[in-house]
Write an enzyme that holds these catalytic residues in place. Structure first.
Site, mmCIF file in Angstrom:
data_model
loop_
_atom_site.group_PDB
_atom_site.id
_atom_site.type_symbol
_atom_site.label_atom_id
_atom_site.label_comp_id
_atom_site.label_asym_id
_atom_site.label_seq_id
_atom_site.Cartn_x
_atom_site.Cartn_y
_atom_site.Cartn_z
ATOM 1 C CG ASN A 1 -2.027 -0.256 1.215
ATOM 2 O OD1 ASN A 1 -2.722 -0.482 -0.222
ATOM 3 N ND2 ASN A 1 -3.109 0.107 1.984
ATOM 4 C CB THR B 1 20.937 -13.834 -24.826
ATOM 5 O OG1 THR B 1 21.334 -13.616 -23.711
ATOM 6 C CG2 THR B 1 19.352 -13.668 -24.679
ATOM 7 C CE LYS C 1 20.502 -10.562 -27.368
ATOM 8 N NZ LYS C 1 19.679 -9.845 -26.368
ATOM 9 C CE LYS D 1 16.255 -7.533 -26.928
ATOM 10 N NZ LYS D 1 15.946 -6.852 -25.408
ATOM 11 C CE LYS E 1 18.595 -15.226 -20.452
ATOM 12 N NZ LYS E 1 17.947 -14.363 -21.253
ATOM 13 C CG ASP F 1 16.637 -11.713 -25.091
ATOM 14 O OD1 ASP F 1 16.747 -11.530 -24.116
ATOM 15 O OD2 ASP F 1 17.404 -11.351 -26.113
ATOM 16 C CD GLU F 2 14.509 -9.108 -22.886
ATOM 17 O OE1 GLU F 2 15.563 -10.022 -22.818
ATOM 18 O OE2 GLU F 2 14.387 -8.378 -23.677
ATOM 19 C CG HIS G 1 15.901 -12.523 -18.588
ATOM 20 N ND1 HIS G 1 16.619 -12.970 -19.369
ATOM 21 C CD2 HIS G 1 15.478 -11.135 -18.567
ATOM 22 C CE1 HIS G 1 17.205 -11.723 -20.084
ATOM 23 N NE2 HIS G 1 16.297 -10.633 -19.514
ATOM 24 N NE ARG G 2 19.140 -7.710 -13.638
ATOM 25 C CZ ARG G 2 20.063 -6.944 -13.046
ATOM 26 N NH1 ARG G 2 19.953 -6.428 -11.863
ATOM 27 N NH2 ARG G 2 20.736 -6.523 -13.610
ATOM 28 C CG HIS H 1 19.751 -12.152 -15.873
ATOM 29 N ND1 HIS H 1 20.096 -11.575 -17.315
ATOM 30 C CD2 HIS H 1 19.394 -13.455 -16.394
ATOM 31 C CE1 HIS H 1 19.912 -12.802 -17.961
ATOM 32 N NE2 HIS H 1 19.581 -13.713 -17.371
ATOM 33 C CE LYS I 1 21.997 -4.885 -23.647
ATOM 34 N NZ LYS I 1 21.768 -5.452 -24.902
ATOM 35 C CB SER J 1 23.381 -11.000 -19.160
ATOM 36 O OG SER J 1 22.743 -10.936 -20.306
HETATM 37 C C1 CAP Z 1 21.431 -9.074 -23.188
HETATM 38 C C2 CAP Z 1 20.171 -9.433 -23.113
HETATM 39 C C3 CAP Z 1 19.566 -9.515 -21.706
HETATM 40 C C4 CAP Z 1 20.139 -8.552 -20.769
HETATM 41 C C5 CAP Z 1 19.264 -8.306 -19.423
HETATM 42 C C6 CAP Z 1 19.447 -7.973 -23.596
HETATM 43 O O1 CAP Z 1 21.893 -9.234 -24.646
HETATM 44 O O2 CAP Z 1 19.501 -10.574 -23.822
HETATM 45 O O3 CAP Z 1 18.221 -9.436 -21.836
HETATM 46 O O4 CAP Z 1 21.335 -8.701 -20.282
HETATM 47 O O5 CAP Z 1 19.860 -7.512 -18.508
HETATM 48 O O6 CAP Z 1 18.261 -8.284 -24.495
HETATM 49 O O7 CAP Z 1 19.873 -6.991 -23.514
HETATM 50 P P1 CAP Z 1 23.410 -8.774 -25.026
HETATM 51 P P2 CAP Z 1 20.000 -7.931 -17.243
HETATM 52 O O8 CAP Z 1 24.265 -9.955 -24.530
HETATM 53 O O9 CAP Z 1 23.557 -9.035 -26.526
HETATM 54 O O10 CAP Z 1 23.734 -7.490 -24.452
HETATM 55 O O11 CAP Z 1 21.005 -9.126 -17.144
HETATM 56 O O12 CAP Z 1 20.865 -6.891 -16.451
HETATM 57 O O13 CAP Z 1 18.899 -8.257 -16.260
HETATM 58 MG MG MG Z 2 17.376 -9.874 -23.509
#
Ligand code: CAP
Ligand code: MG
Length: 453
Positions: free
Chosen positions: A120, A170, A172, A174, A198, A200-201, A290-291, A323, A330, A375
């Site tokens: 709350n 990850t 790519k 994505k 892996k 991706d999210e 994955h956060r 993560h 970056k 990552s």
């Molecule tokens: C990394 C990544 C991850 C992030 C998540 C992206 O790709 O797949 O999702 O690292 O962040 O989508 O950016 P790259 P965190 O390796 O190509 O940069 O780990 O901080 O939660």
């Molecule tokens: Mg990602």
């Protein structure tokens, strides 16, 4: 100073101090849950009253005294704000410490804990901002959770990989690859030298690639890469989906195909995470978190929830990987604070270290350790910094840093593996890898064209 008259109306009704939610003499019990909030009161609002209000609204109170308080052990159940410190170098921020009796919480439920602590109070009128900086979760409470099913030690045993960080990537881009092309990326990256690939999210089951197709091609790639290299490999199959039923169906299929790991996104919520952790425990499966989404509440420094608290909840909830930041990549993160996150993931007992943002000693009562995952924008050229900052028990994940390699995906994986192996070797020989890191990489690159590239 107390808030009265029209100011009191403006900032919401404020009588929490009077209602007993401020107890400066309170000595927290060993079994109390303790929270440290960063409070920024509205102009003219007494910080102590604000702290008492947070204690009240995150435990038993509403805005006024109610008759039914007399039917409960109100004194015990009232959370107690017991300390308010001005935050150094700020004009309007305070650290407020609040103690909660253990009986305010259901056993083993992050959903219940969070409904109280962050349920709350974050929209409260008397506050400009509120940030949950840290929590001390007492042993008695920690013991009501299962924690990570696999943990770092058993994960290493299952993978038969020791003495170095694990390597991942990850896939790519994505979104947009077909199952077949996706599987090729996985195979190339694993054959080239990575331990894991892996999802991706945001890859679930879109029109361009059904989840079943992805799992089938991925596991074919894992099996082929294992056969080609003689090493155990894995790929985190993202089981994030719209409903628990769908998630279980996907996870069961991943298990049937022989996957050693599945993945979930933080956005599924704490109950779904705990359900998947329970499932993973039953299936001897590693659970990767994955956060995704965390920065919406962790990034602002005067409002939200710090990542160290999210990491604590995740360890209780029972994920095996989380993560936790890279420092050099970056995405946002400084060395000192990130060290605090890693200590929460990996220590048997996390010591209070204010320089790392850790406000409390945190016992883990033998819960397994979580493997942190670094990552986001990292590459082989940073290997010395990554090992120095993050240590050995970590997954280093290079998405663009593998799949963007000029000589191709397998070469990208090889470059990462060689960079890692040469750096670990140099460290074990006692060399100063921070200072000599670039030289060590250049030496290794003489006999490794992908690393040189
Ligand atoms: C990394 C990544 C991850 C992030 C998540 C992206 O790709 O797949 O999702 O690292 O962040 O989508 O950016 P790259 P965190 O390796 O190509 O940069 O780990 O901080 O939660
Ligand atoms: Mg990602």
């Amino acid at each position: 100073q107390t808030v009265t008259g029209k100011d009191r109306y403006k900032s919401g009704v404020m009588q929490y101090k009077q209602m007993g939610y401020w107890e400066p003499d309170y000595e927290p019990k060993e079994t109390d849950v303790i929270a440290c909030f960063r409070i920024t009161p509205q102009d003219g609002v007494d910080p102590i009253e604000a702290a008492a209000a947070v204690a009240g609204e995150s435990s038993t109170a509403t805005w006024t005294v109610v008759w039914t308080d007399r039917l409960t052990a109100a004194e015990k159940y009232r959370a107690k704000a017991y300390r308010v410190d001005k935050v150094p170098n700020t004009t309007d921020q305070y650290f407020a410490y609040i103690a909660y009796d253990l009986d305010l919480f259901e056993r083993g439920s992050i959903a219940n804990l969070t409904a109280s602590i962050i349920g709350n109070v974050f929209g409260f009128k008397p506050l400009k901002g509120l940030r949950l900086e840290d929590m001390r979760l007492p042993t008695a409470y920690v013991k009501t959770f299962q924690g990570p099913a696999t943990g770092i030690v058993v994960e290493r045993e299952r993978l038969d990989k020791f003495g170095r960080p694990l390597l991942g990537a990850t896939v790519k881009p994505k979104l947009g690859l077909s199952g077949r092309n996706y599987g090729r990326v996985v195979y190339e990256a694993l054959k080239g030298g990575l331990d894991f690939t892996k999802d991706d999210e945001n890859i679930n089951s879109q029109p361009f690639m059904d989840w079943r197709e992805r799992y089938l091609y991925c596991m074919e790639a894992v099996n082929k890469a294992q056969a080609a290299t003689g090493e155990i490999k894995g790929t985190y199959l993202n089981v994030t989906a719209a409903t628990m039923e769908d998630m279980y169906e996907r996870a069961e299929f991943a298990a049937e195909l022989g996957s050693n790991i599945v993945m979930i996104d933080l956005v599924i919520g704490w109950t779904a995470m705990q359900s998947m952790a329970k499932w993973a425990r039953r299936k001897n499966m590693i659970l990767h978190l994955h956060r995704a989404g965390h920065s919406t509440y962790t990034r602002q420094k005067t409002h939200g929830v710090s990542f160290r608290v999210i990491a604590k909840w995740a360890r209780l909830a029972g994920v095996d990987h989380i993560h936790a930041g890279t420092v050099v990549g970056k995405l946002e993160g400084d060395p000192a604070t990130t060290r605090g996150y890693y200590d929460i993931c990996r220590n048997e007992f996390t010591e209070k270290r204010l320089e790392n943002g850790v406000f409390f000693d945190q016992p883990w009562a033998s819960l397994n350790k979580m493997m942190p995952v670094a990552s986001g924008g990292i590459h082989a050229g940073q290997m010395h910094q990554l090992i120095d900052l993050l240590g050995e028990d970590v997954v280093l994940q290079f998405g663009g840093g593998t799949i963007g390699h000029p000589m191709g995906i397998a070469a990208g994986a090889t470059a990462n593996r060689v960079a890692l192996e040469c750096m670990i070797l140099a460290r074990n020989e006692g060399r100063d890898i921070v200072r000599e890191g670039p030289d060590i990489l250049n030496e290794a690159a003489k006999s490794c064209a992908p690393l040189k590239a």
